[in-house]
Design a protein around this motif. Structure first.
Motif, PDB file in Angstrom:
ATOM      1  N   GLU A 109       0.834  -1.212   0.000  1.00 36.52           N
ATOM      2  CA  GLU A 109       0.000   0.000   0.000  1.00 36.52           C
ATOM      3  C   GLU A 109       0.868   1.261   0.000  1.00 36.52           C
ATOM      4  N   VAL A 110       1.950   1.257   0.750  1.00 36.12           N
ATOM      5  CA  VAL A 110       2.861   2.405   0.771  1.00 36.12           C
ATOM      6  C   VAL A 110       3.513   2.576  -0.599  1.00 36.12           C
ATOM      7  N   ILE A 111       3.923   1.481  -1.198  1.00 37.92           N
ATOM      8  CA  ILE A 111       4.527   1.559  -2.536  1.00 37.92           C
ATOM      9  C   ILE A 111       3.526   2.136  -3.519  1.00 37.92           C
ATOM     10  N   ARG A 112       2.289   1.641  -3.486  1.00 38.25           N
ATOM     11  CA  ARG A 112       1.257   2.157  -4.389  1.00 38.25           C
ATOM     12  C   ARG A 112       1.070   3.653  -4.207  1.00 38.25           C
ATOM     13  N   GLU A 113       0.939   4.098  -2.958  1.00 38.91           N
ATOM     14  CA  GLU A 113       0.737   5.524  -2.681  1.00 38.91           C
ATOM     15  C   GLU A 113       1.905   6.356  -3.211  1.00 38.91           C
TER      16      GLU A 113
END
Length: 129
Positions: free
Chosen positions: A27-31
């Protein structure tokens, strides 16, 4: 082997799910890809998508460091994904004035392979809380 900009989507996320323990970071990578802080690249061989690389720049007191945040792909006969990715990211790092390249791995074989390309394991300790 070529590297082309990619938008976040099922193809990028699908490749990343091949990386062990990625779920706690996905999720952090996506953001960060969506915000432009991280760059996503499709890895192509003869137009066929064979992987993905996520990279970013970190500014540190010693200068900018180019970071491979995630890299996943398939191995095809006659193609060395590690060598191609290292060559691409080193060229990109030099172009943006980076002083070092950094990435994390749990794969001992990848460490040995990268050492043959002039890299060295430097640090990182991690444990459960």
């Amino acid at each position: 082997m070529t590297f082309e900009p990619a938008a976040w989507g099922p193809a990028v996320e699908g490749w990343l799910h091949q990386i062990s323990d990625i779920d706690r970071h996905i999720e952090v990578i996506r953001e960060r890809v969506d915000s432009g802080e991280y760059q996503a690249l499709s890895i192509l061989i003869d137009g066929r998508n064979v992987g993905v690389m996520i990279w970013s720049i970190e500014n540190e007191p010693c200068g900018s460091v180019i970071v491979v945040n995630a890299l996943a792909g398939m191995t095809l006969p006659g193609h060395d994904l590690t060598a191609a990715a290292l060559a691409f990211i080193k060229t990109t790092g030099r172009a943006v004035g980076a002083v070092a390249l950094r990435f994390w791995t749990q794969r001992r074989g990848l460490v040995r392979k990268c050492e043959r390309h002039g890299m060295r394991a430097q640090y990182v300790m991690e444990g459960a809380l």
